[in-house]
Design a protein around this motif. Sequence first.
Motif, PDB file in Angstrom:
ATOM      1  N   ALA A   1       0.833  -1.213   0.000  1.00  0.00           N
ATOM      2  CA  ALA A   1       0.000   0.000   0.000  1.00  0.00           C
ATOM      3  C   ALA A   1       0.866   1.261   0.000  1.00  0.00           C
ATOM      4  N   GLU A   2       1.947   1.242   0.772  1.00  0.00           N
ATOM      5  CA  GLU A   2       2.866   2.392   0.812  1.00  0.00           C
ATOM      6  C   GLU A   2       3.480   2.642  -0.565  1.00  0.00           C
ATOM      7  N   ALA A   3       3.872   1.565  -1.243  1.00  0.00           N
ATOM      8  CA  ALA A   3       4.460   1.688  -2.580  1.00  0.00           C
ATOM      9  C   ALA A   3       3.435   2.246  -3.568  1.00  0.00           C
ATOM     10  N   MET A   4       2.179   1.823  -3.432  1.00  0.00           N
ATOM     11  CA  MET A   4       1.114   2.320  -4.298  1.00  0.00           C
ATOM     12  C   MET A   4       0.879   3.810  -4.076  1.00  0.00           C
ATOM     13  N   GLU A   5       0.821   4.199  -2.809  1.00  0.00           N
ATOM     14  CA  GLU A   5       0.602   5.612  -2.486  1.00  0.00           C
ATOM     15  C   GLU A   5       1.760   6.472  -2.984  1.00  0.00           C
ATOM     16  N   ALA A   6       2.968   5.961  -2.832  1.00  0.00           N
ATOM     17  CA  ALA A   6       4.146   6.695  -3.293  1.00  0.00           C
ATOM     18  C   ALA A   6       4.130   6.888  -4.807  1.00  0.00           C
ATOM     19  N   ALA A   7       3.491   5.926  -5.516  1.00  0.00           N
ATOM     20  CA  ALA A   7       3.407   6.010  -6.982  1.00  0.00           C
ATOM     21  C   ALA A   7       2.181   6.798  -7.445  1.00  0.00           C
ATOM     22  N   GLY A   8       1.384   7.280  -6.471  1.00  0.00           N
ATOM     23  CA  GLY A   8       0.208   8.081  -6.816  1.00  0.00           C
ATOM     24  C   GLY A   8      -1.042   7.272  -7.087  1.00  0.00           C
ATOM     25  N   ILE A   9      -1.065   5.996  -6.668  1.00  0.00           N
ATOM     26  CA  ILE A   9      -2.252   5.157  -6.871  1.00  0.00           C
ATOM     27  C   ILE A   9      -3.160   5.282  -5.646  1.00  0.00           C
ATOM     28  N   PRO A  10      -4.442   5.617  -5.844  1.00  0.00           N
ATOM     29  CA  PRO A  10      -5.363   5.660  -4.700  1.00  0.00           C
ATOM     30  C   PRO A  10      -5.629   4.241  -4.188  1.00  0.00           C
ATOM     31  N   VAL A  11      -5.370   4.003  -2.924  1.00  0.00           N
ATOM     32  CA  VAL A  11      -5.542   2.672  -2.347  1.00  0.00           C
ATOM     33  C   VAL A  11      -6.954   2.558  -1.763  1.00  0.00           C
ATOM     34  N   SER A  12      -7.801   1.763  -2.405  1.00  0.00           N
ATOM     35  CA  SER A  12      -9.185   1.612  -1.952  1.00  0.00           C
ATOM     36  C   SER A  12      -9.299   0.670  -0.766  1.00  0.00           C
ATOM     37  N   CYS A  13      -8.420  -0.309  -0.688  1.00  0.00           N
ATOM     38  CA  CYS A  13      -8.425  -1.177   0.491  1.00  0.00           C
ATOM     39  C   CYS A  13      -7.089  -1.882   0.629  1.00  0.00           C
ATOM     40  N   THR A  14      -6.774  -2.196   1.882  1.00  0.00           N
ATOM     41  CA  THR A  14      -5.593  -2.997   2.211  1.00  0.00           C
ATOM     42  C   THR A  14      -6.064  -4.182   3.036  1.00  0.00           C
ATOM     43  N   ALA A  15      -5.707  -5.380   2.621  1.00  0.00           N
ATOM     44  CA  ALA A  15      -6.116  -6.576   3.378  1.00  0.00           C
ATOM     45  C   ALA A  15      -5.576  -6.491   4.802  1.00  0.00           C
ATOM     46  N   GLU A  16      -6.418  -6.817   5.776  1.00  0.00           N
ATOM     47  CA  GLU A  16      -5.988  -6.746   7.179  1.00  0.00           C
ATOM     48  C   GLU A  16      -4.842  -7.708   7.452  1.00  0.00           C
ATOM     49  N   SER A  17      -4.866  -8.858   6.774  1.00  0.00           N
ATOM     50  CA  SER A  17      -3.736  -9.782   6.796  1.00  0.00           C
ATOM     51  C   SER A  17      -3.661 -10.392   5.396  1.00  0.00           C
ATOM     52  N   PRO A  18      -2.488 -10.894   4.999  1.00  0.00           N
ATOM     53  CA  PRO A  18      -2.321 -11.365   3.617  1.00  0.00           C
ATOM     54  C   PRO A  18      -2.945 -12.736   3.375  1.00  0.00           C
ATOM     55  N   THR A  19      -4.282 -12.798   3.466  1.00  0.00           N
ATOM     56  CA  THR A  19      -5.004 -14.057   3.250  1.00  0.00           C
ATOM     57  C   THR A  19      -6.103 -13.831   2.215  1.00  0.00           C
ATOM     58  N   PRO A  20      -6.516 -14.895   1.519  1.00  0.00           N
ATOM     59  CA  PRO A  20      -7.620 -14.767   0.554  1.00  0.00           C
ATOM     60  C   PRO A  20      -8.895 -14.223   1.192  1.00  0.00           C
ATOM     61  N   GLN A  21      -9.172 -14.637   2.428  1.00  0.00           N
ATOM     62  CA  GLN A  21     -10.394 -14.219   3.109  1.00  0.00           C
ATOM     63  C   GLN A  21     -10.388 -12.710   3.393  1.00  0.00           C
TER      64      GLN A  21
END
Length: 269
Positions: free
Chosen positions: A230-250
């Motif tokens: 998410a930090e890398a996306m924000e740094a590149a100017g991408i609006p982050v709509s959501c970040t998974a609470e943990s890196p799982t499919p659920q």
Amino acid sequence: MKVLLLKDPKDKESGPDPYVKELGLYGFEATLIPVLSFEFVSLEGLFEKLSHPECYGGLVFTSPRALEAIKICLRENSKNEAWSKSLKQQWNAKPTYVVGKATASLVEEIGLCPQGEKSGNAEKLAEYICSREGPHSSPLLFPCGALKREVLPTALKEKGIPLESLTVYQTAQHEHLQQSLSSYFSQQGVPASIVFFSPSGVKFCLQHIQKLSGDFANRIKFAAIGPTTAEAMEAAGIPVSCTAESPTPQDLTAGIQKALRPQNCILSE
């Protein structure tokens, strides 16, 4: 609704990709596009270190690729025999710290018992390790990629916990990435959501996606598998709509569902 996952497919021998499967349960049509290619390096050096567990206080893994490097070493009969006969048992007397379930399951496949898998990212794993380790003379062995972040090494160093890093793989752009993205957009159109799984994915894909989506880019809900991405996306100017609470499919699926609601809300990390 279509979701584009910028990640490697799970090993076919292990069944369908868990992210595609989970998203499918909720009516999403998910497609994987491999973003990265990996070259494994220093494998002899890696097994040499694994052959001397007495020199280390434990193991640290923050990437499934580091476990793949070990599995490649173990394809050799002599190495596999040494691992099965005594090395595995000796390492199991020491902690094996990991980030995430995918890495933890690979640790279990080589016969070790993972700890800290719920950490979710390097920062939280560092906190977990620091709560269990004190300054001692035996370093933790950390097989990693050439692009590893310095968060975990820095945090452990500040607490006086020795860590020995060894680069066992290098990351590059997948040779078919541009072609795969072009084919997807021409055949499937612009997806409702695009998920990035690594900072490298942001680096290699962003320009292509912006070009292919054109004026529709602002309609895409961009998602991140974790806070580092998410930090890398924000740094590149991408609006982050959501970040998974943990890196799982659920958790990723839950995040995308919320982001795609008409009154979508951005998840807190």
